[in-house]
Scaffold this active site. Structure first.
Site, mmCIF file in Angstrom:
data_model
loop_
_atom_site.group_PDB
_atom_site.id
_atom_site.type_symbol
_atom_site.label_atom_id
_atom_site.label_comp_id
_atom_site.label_asym_id
_atom_site.label_seq_id
_atom_site.Cartn_x
_atom_site.Cartn_y
_atom_site.Cartn_z
ATOM 1 N N ASP A 219 0.850 -1.201 0.000
ATOM 2 C CA ASP A 219 0.000 0.000 0.000
ATOM 3 C C ASP A 219 0.881 1.244 0.000
ATOM 4 O O ASP A 219 2.098 1.157 0.063
ATOM 5 C CB ASP A 219 -0.922 -0.035 1.227
ATOM 6 C CG ASP A 219 -2.191 0.769 1.001
ATOM 7 O OD1 ASP A 219 -2.286 1.470 -0.018
ATOM 8 O OD2 ASP A 219 -3.083 0.704 1.859
ATOM 9 N N HIS A 353 -10.657 -2.217 -6.508
ATOM 10 C CA HIS A 353 -10.492 -1.084 -5.587
ATOM 11 C C HIS A 353 -9.716 0.079 -6.199
ATOM 12 O O HIS A 353 -10.145 1.227 -6.111
ATOM 13 C CB HIS A 353 -9.813 -1.574 -4.304
ATOM 14 C CG HIS A 353 -9.543 -0.506 -3.306
ATOM 15 N ND1 HIS A 353 -10.540 0.254 -2.740
ATOM 16 C CD2 HIS A 353 -8.375 -0.056 -2.763
ATOM 17 C CE1 HIS A 353 -10.003 1.120 -1.896
ATOM 18 N NE2 HIS A 353 -8.687 0.961 -1.886
HETATM 19 C C1 HEM Z 1 -9.139 -1.212 4.933
HETATM 20 C C2 HEM Z 1 -9.460 -0.449 3.924
HETATM 21 C C3 HEM Z 1 -8.580 -0.286 2.726
HETATM 22 C C4 HEM Z 1 -7.685 -1.132 2.167
HETATM 23 C C5 HEM Z 1 -7.328 -2.542 2.610
HETATM 24 C C6 HEM Z 1 -7.109 -0.458 1.030
HETATM 25 C C7 HEM Z 1 -6.127 -0.995 0.222
HETATM 26 C C8 HEM Z 1 -5.551 -0.341 -0.837
HETATM 27 C C9 HEM Z 1 -4.484 -0.864 -1.658
HETATM 28 C C10 HEM Z 1 -3.814 -2.213 -1.458
HETATM 29 C C11 HEM Z 1 -4.202 0.054 -2.597
HETATM 30 C C12 HEM Z 1 -3.143 -0.065 -3.700
HETATM 31 C C13 HEM Z 1 -1.853 0.572 -3.332
HETATM 32 C C14 HEM Z 1 -1.709 2.006 -3.730
HETATM 33 O O1 HEM Z 1 -2.020 2.372 -4.860
HETATM 34 O O2 HEM Z 1 -1.258 2.786 -2.900
HETATM 35 C C15 HEM Z 1 -5.095 1.167 -2.394
HETATM 36 C C16 HEM Z 1 -5.131 2.306 -3.157
HETATM 37 C C17 HEM Z 1 -6.042 3.327 -2.979
HETATM 38 N N1 HEM Z 1 -7.047 3.396 -2.047
HETATM 39 FE FE1 HEM Z 1 -7.418 2.050 -0.620
HETATM 40 N N2 HEM Z 1 -7.685 0.778 0.908
HETATM 41 C C18 HEM Z 1 -8.590 0.917 1.926
HETATM 42 C C19 HEM Z 1 -9.372 2.017 2.185
HETATM 43 C C20 HEM Z 1 -9.520 3.082 1.330
HETATM 44 C C21 HEM Z 1 -10.458 4.161 1.509
HETATM 45 C C22 HEM Z 1 -11.426 4.339 2.684
HETATM 46 C C23 HEM Z 1 -10.324 4.980 0.438
HETATM 47 C C24 HEM Z 1 -11.097 6.239 0.108
HETATM 48 C C25 HEM Z 1 -12.431 6.243 0.082
HETATM 49 C C26 HEM Z 1 -9.262 4.444 -0.382
HETATM 50 C C27 HEM Z 1 -8.778 5.037 -1.522
HETATM 51 C C28 HEM Z 1 -7.701 4.583 -2.222
HETATM 52 C C29 HEM Z 1 -7.096 5.328 -3.306
HETATM 53 C C30 HEM Z 1 -7.492 6.713 -3.812
HETATM 54 C C31 HEM Z 1 -6.054 4.539 -3.775
HETATM 55 C C32 HEM Z 1 -5.084 4.878 -4.897
HETATM 56 C C33 HEM Z 1 -5.685 4.565 -6.242
HETATM 57 C C34 HEM Z 1 -4.690 4.918 -7.326
HETATM 58 O O3 HEM Z 1 -4.177 6.027 -7.272
HETATM 59 O O4 HEM Z 1 -4.447 4.068 -8.176
HETATM 60 N N3 HEM Z 1 -8.819 3.289 0.177
HETATM 61 N N4 HEM Z 1 -5.910 0.901 -1.306
#
Ligand code: HEM
Length: 496
Positions: A219, A353
């Site tokens: 992440d 996601h």
């Molecule tokens: C336990 C909850 C969550 C998990 C396990 C999770 C996991 C991840 C993972 C594995 C990534 C890919 C790594 C990265 O690009 O940095 C990611 C990206 C992202 N997550 Fe989450 N996330 C969670 C909660 C959230 C929440 C609450 C939001 C907003 C509503 C969010 C928004 C994003 C965004 C904006 C990205 C980057 C997308 C991109 O730029 O490609 N995440 N998340």
């Protein structure tokens, strides 16, 4: 989402020098991320307004700014390269702690500060109410009376949060002790200006999982690069103007009061993760493709739910096989756009996601369309223990663990709230696709979740996967505003 102590990228000057950012006044977590292996969030109510304003003045010198974080990161980098000698006798990490502070709308109200020009309906409503109206958290009641299924302290009024990030529990606890002294906490009588509502602590996971969230995926890879701040930006989404994160900077067109300039909204969500249940789901529904073992089929399904492999490698670049070298390589791992498959989900499901939360060319292929205003700067950290043997064999969670989700933006309505409400929870997003995508399987909430998702099977984009469980459960949160040091000194703390 941990951003452990990582080196800064090498620097080169941008082609057109943008307006210089005032790094000495911007709180350090916003642009650079406070370096951390552990983080404590101390949520408080203001008890005595006049005394609080005086005490706050004494806190200000402890607050870490963006420029100090840059110094800290350089020091970490040097230390890792061993420039300081004394090999064998030095601790693994430099003892270091960073403090930041942010206020809720209720906090500003209590202080008698007019925050109307923050101009954000989600911030004004507060997250407890927004959880019912827009985020679709589970709970009882409606409107202002909505009571989410959250931990009790987060249902109380919270006026502010003090963030303490550092290398170790000992360093952070010593600093928290000092801060409590500043506010007279625990001294009895009328000496305390704040009372604790609750404290939560997050820790980077151990060993090779240290930058991975609890489901196991790397992440903290994709955060927006900021024009005028980040240099030598690796290929990926276009850098955004600072005004999409910092109020009053280029890109923020709203009228603001001077104390709001260079501040940023902070969203906190207390998200519990059901890891054994998630692992069980991907195992039960493992993709059965020629040549794949059951384990490989389960890994592929998990990657299709997230949009990246556990290594961090994006499905859009390597759809059927993990690439452990690409995963952690910042020069390559964000260089994808969903361009080749804007109406197509063979490589990456529409609902994945990372595709739901940043749809890249699904929207930006439209002429003149930019996602800049919807970008958020994520600064989370994990909490809770590793999965135990007993949990693994019972396929059930017995210990609370998950993500302390923190994210900065210049508008909660366009940032976090929009992402959760209009993209993540919306079965029809991205629009105009041949198959209905379904909700984000990781984060999606509300009735749409029952429909399931399409695109999980690369060979049958129409096939629907029912999501028979939820793996991310919100148990608290609040919306805050993190002012600049100048804003704190000029308008919030008592005058010197
Ligand atoms: C336990 C909850 C969550 C998990 C396990 C999770 C996991 C991840 C993972 C594995 C990534 C890919 C790594 C990265 O690009 O940095 C990611 C990206 C992202 N997550 Fe989450 N996330 C969670 C909660 C959230 C929440 C609450 C939001 C907003 C509503 C969010 C928004 C994003 C965004 C904006 C990205 C980057 C997308 C991109 O730029 O490609 N995440 N998340």
């Amino acid at each position: 989402m941990a951003t452990p102590q990582q080196p800064l990228p090498a620097t080169t000057l941008p082609a057109t020098p943008p307006k210089a950012l005032k790094l000495d006044t911007i709180q350090g977590d916003i642009l650079s991320g406070l370096p951390k292996k552990t983080e404590t969030l101390y949520f408080f109510q203001i008890k005595d307004v006049a005394k609080f304003r005086k005490d706050l003045r004494n806190l200000i010198p402890h607050i870490k700014t963006a420029s100090q974080v840059i110094e800290d990161r350089k020091a970490i980098d040097d230390y890792k390269r061993g420039h300081h000698g004394c090999e064998g006798h030095r601790p693994a990490l430099i003892p270091m702690v960073g403090v930041n502070i942010a206020f809720s709308h209720l906090g500003f109200k209590k202080l008698g500060i007019d925050d109307a020009k923050l101009n954000d309906s989600a911030f004004f409503a507060g997250q407890r109410v927004d959880a019912g109206q827009n985020l679709l958290d589970k709970g009882a009641g409606e409107g202002a009376n909505f009571s989410p299924d959250w931990e009790e302290p987060f249902k109380k009024d919270i006026h502010g949060v003090i963030i303490l990030a550092g290398d170790s529990h000992a360093t952070v606890e010593a600093k928290l002790h000092k801060i409590k002294e500043i506010f007279g906490v625990g001294l009895g009588g009328a000496k305390d200006s704040i009372v604790e509502v609750t404290t939560v602590r997050g820790d980077a996971r151990p060993g090779d999982q240290s930058a991975h969230e609890h489901f196991g995926y790397l992440d903290g890879i994709s955060n927006p690069a900021i024009v005028g701040f980040d240099k030598n930006v690796p290929p990926g989404p276009a850098p955004i103007d600072a005004g999409h994160v910092l109020l009053g900077e280029t890109g923020d067109a709203l009228p603001r009061d001077p104390w709001m300039v260079d501040g940023s909204f902070l969203v906190f969500r207390y998200l519990f993760q059901k890891v054994p249940e998630f692992d069980d789901f991907v195992d039960r529904n493992a993709l059965q493709l020629p040549g794949l073992t059951r384990k490989e089929g389960a890994d592929l399904l998990g990657a299709r739910l997230v949009g990246r492999w556990k290594s961090g490698a994006p499905l859009d670049l390597t759809p059927f096989m993990d690439d452990p070298e690409l995963g952690p390589d910042p020069s390559k791992n964000n260089n994808f756009h969903f361009k080749a498959e804007a109406t197509f989900q063979k490589m990456c499901p529409f609902a994945a996601h990372v595709r739901k939360t940043l749809p890249r060319d699904d929207l930006e292929r439209l002429p003149g369309f930019s996602l800049a205003k919807n970008r958020i700067m994520r600064r989370g950290i994990q909490f809770g223990p590793e999965v135990t043997k007993a949990e693994r064999s019972a396929k059930k969670t017995f210990h609370g663990r998950g993500l302390l989700f923190l994210a900065y933006q210049a508008s909660i309505v366009n940032g976090f709230q929009f992402i959760q409400k209009s993209w993540v929870n919306n079965t029809g997003f991205p629009f105009g696709t041949p198959e209905v995508p379904g909700v984000d399987p990781i984060l999606g909430q509300g009735p749409g979740r029952d429909i399931g998702i399409t695109g999980y099977d690369p060979n049958d984009p129409k096939a629907v996967l029912k999501l028979d469980a939820e793996w991310v459960i919100p148990r608290g949160g609040e919306y805050f505003f993190s002012p600049s040091i100048k804003g704190l000194s000029d308008a919030i703390a008592a005058s010197a």
